[in-house]
Motif scaffolding. Sequence first.
Motif, short mmCIF file in Angstrom:
data_model
loop_
_atom_site.label_atom_id
_atom_site.label_comp_id
_atom_site.label_asym_id
_atom_site.label_seq_id
_atom_site.Cartn_x
_atom_site.Cartn_y
_atom_site.Cartn_z
N TYR A 59 4.14 -12.52 -10.35
CA TYR A 59 3.26 -11.77 -11.25
C TYR A 59 3.27 -10.29 -10.85
O TYR A 59 3.14 -9.95 -9.68
N LEU A 83 -2.84 -11.72 -9.55
CA LEU A 83 -1.99 -10.98 -8.61
C LEU A 83 -1.25 -11.86 -7.62
O LEU A 83 -0.14 -11.55 -7.22
N GLY A 139 11.36 -2.00 -5.55
CA GLY A 139 11.91 -3.05 -4.68
C GLY A 139 10.89 -4.15 -4.52
O GLY A 139 9.80 -4.08 -5.07
N GLY A 140 11.27 -5.19 -3.78
CA GLY A 140 10.34 -6.31 -3.63
C GLY A 140 10.72 -7.41 -4.60
O GLY A 140 11.42 -7.18 -5.58
N SER A 141 10.23 -8.59 -4.30
CA SER A 141 10.65 -9.76 -5.06
C SER A 141 9.59 -10.25 -6.03
O SER A 141 9.84 -11.15 -6.82
N GLY A 142 8.38 -9.67 -5.97
CA GLY A 142 7.28 -10.19 -6.79
C GLY A 142 6.65 -11.41 -6.13
O GLY A 142 5.81 -12.08 -6.72
N SER A 173 -6.86 0.60 -3.95
CA SER A 173 -7.11 -0.83 -3.77
C SER A 173 -7.45 -1.12 -2.32
O SER A 173 -7.04 -0.40 -1.41
N ASP A 219 -5.78 1.62 0.20
CA ASP A 219 -4.95 2.76 -0.21
C ASP A 219 -5.67 3.56 -1.28
O ASP A 219 -6.64 3.08 -1.87
N SER A 247 0.84 -1.20 0.00
CA SER A 247 0.00 0.00 0.00
C SER A 247 0.87 1.26 0.00
O SER A 247 0.47 2.31 -0.49
N SER A 298 7.44 -2.01 -10.77
CA SER A 298 7.43 -2.73 -9.51
C SER A 298 8.84 -3.02 -9.04
O SER A 298 9.16 -2.93 -7.87
N GLY A 346 5.57 -11.19 -2.73
CA GLY A 346 4.85 -10.73 -1.54
C GLY A 346 3.43 -11.24 -1.44
O GLY A 346 3.03 -11.80 -0.41
N ASP A 383 3.15 -4.17 -13.60
CA ASP A 383 4.11 -3.39 -14.38
C ASP A 383 5.50 -3.80 -13.92
O ASP A 383 5.99 -3.35 -12.90
N GLU A 425 -2.56 3.71 -7.13
CA GLU A 425 -2.78 3.53 -8.56
C GLU A 425 -3.86 2.52 -8.94
O GLU A 425 -4.34 2.52 -10.07
N GLY A 426 -4.22 1.65 -8.01
CA GLY A 426 -5.26 0.68 -8.31
C GLY A 426 -4.80 -0.38 -9.29
O GLY A 426 -3.68 -0.33 -9.81
N PHE A 478 -7.17 -4.56 0.07
CA PHE A 478 -6.87 -5.98 0.31
C PHE A 478 -7.41 -6.31 1.69
O PHE A 478 -7.24 -5.53 2.62
P1 ADP Z 1 6.01 -6.93 -5.67
O1 ADP Z 1 7.30 -7.30 -5.06
O2 ADP Z 1 6.13 -6.69 -7.15
O3 ADP Z 1 5.34 -5.79 -4.96
P2 ADP Z 1 3.70 -8.54 -4.84
O4 ADP Z 1 3.46 -10.00 -4.98
O5 ADP Z 1 3.67 -7.99 -3.46
O6 ADP Z 1 5.09 -8.25 -5.55
O7 ADP Z 1 2.63 -7.78 -5.72
C1 ADP Z 1 2.39 -8.19 -7.06
C2 ADP Z 1 1.93 -7.03 -7.92
O8 ADP Z 1 0.60 -6.61 -7.53
C3 ADP Z 1 2.78 -5.77 -7.80
O9 ADP Z 1 3.90 -5.81 -8.63
C4 ADP Z 1 1.79 -4.67 -8.20
O10 ADP Z 1 1.74 -4.58 -9.61
C5 ADP Z 1 0.44 -5.22 -7.71
N1 ADP Z 1 0.00 -4.64 -6.42
C6 ADP Z 1 0.14 -5.20 -5.19
N2 ADP Z 1 -0.39 -4.43 -4.22
C7 ADP Z 1 -0.89 -3.34 -4.85
C8 ADP Z 1 -1.58 -2.16 -4.39
N3 ADP Z 1 -1.88 -1.93 -3.10
N4 ADP Z 1 -1.95 -1.24 -5.35
C9 ADP Z 1 -1.67 -1.45 -6.66
N5 ADP Z 1 -1.02 -2.54 -7.14
C10 ADP Z 1 -0.64 -3.47 -6.25
#
Ligand code: ADP
Length: 263
Positions: free
Chosen positions: A210, A205, A221-224, A251, A192, A164, A217, A226, A213, A195-196, A253
Amino acid sequence: TPITSDVETLSKEVQKFAELKQQQIRSLTLREGYRREFLGNISHELKTPLFTVQGYLLTLADGAINDKKISQKYLERANKGVDRLIEIVRDLDLISKLESADLDLNKQSFNIIELIQNVFDLLEMKAKKRNISLFFDKHYEYPIMVIGDIKRIEQVLTNLLVNSIKYGKINGVTLVSVEHFKKDKIIVKITDNGEGIKKEHRARLFERFYRVDQSRSREQGGSGLGLSIVKHIIEAHNEQIFVKSKFKKGSEFSFTLEKLEKI
Ligand code: ADP
């Protein structure tokens, strides 16, 4: 006649057997495909930070090391790349643990409000960098006791809140609420105004690696991994996770937890 009917039965059996085998082969190929994609993703994820680190080290070795200011800067950047590598490897480690047959949950009762507050405190600096405020949507003056593995639920909250912040609007707000859900559950919502996520991406997701973008993303940072970690933990608790989102608006969650009755 008996013979033709025997032949007919036999040929039906053979056909059934052949279909079953074909199905097994299809599912094996599919799994092999997933495996290959997964490995491809891992090496791709690791390559970017590795090349970054290598680049800075080579430049240092090439002479940059003699300039104190520059070498300081390059070492810091190389170190950032190493941090990122550690983050990816840590997440991979976690996901392989979560995906192994039975995840040992260490269930106990705890106050979810206190846990959220702790995670807020840990993420305050990160949120400040994007000027995002973390809020409870009302004052919870009383404890809300739930049952779960507190360490794993902390991980869920951290991942969702970090997202978020990463995908939230600069100067925006992340709102967390805890509400009653059905008879014996609560639901934690993390909202949050960032960007949605477009509808076509929503179903995927929670897949490993996955991203809506890729480049954006990765920049954040982050590993994809999360969200797939989040999904594993919630499902291991036999609970549910939901996502609602409006493109360009924000968004939400949310996940459920078992409530400890009568506190
Ligand atoms: P990452 O390390 O890329 O953040 P995640 O598995 O946590 O990996 O999330 C996957 C993808 O979901 C993100 O790359 C992003 O595109 C989308 N995403 C996750 N949470 C949000 C959010 N709160 N708002 C918009 N997009 C989100």
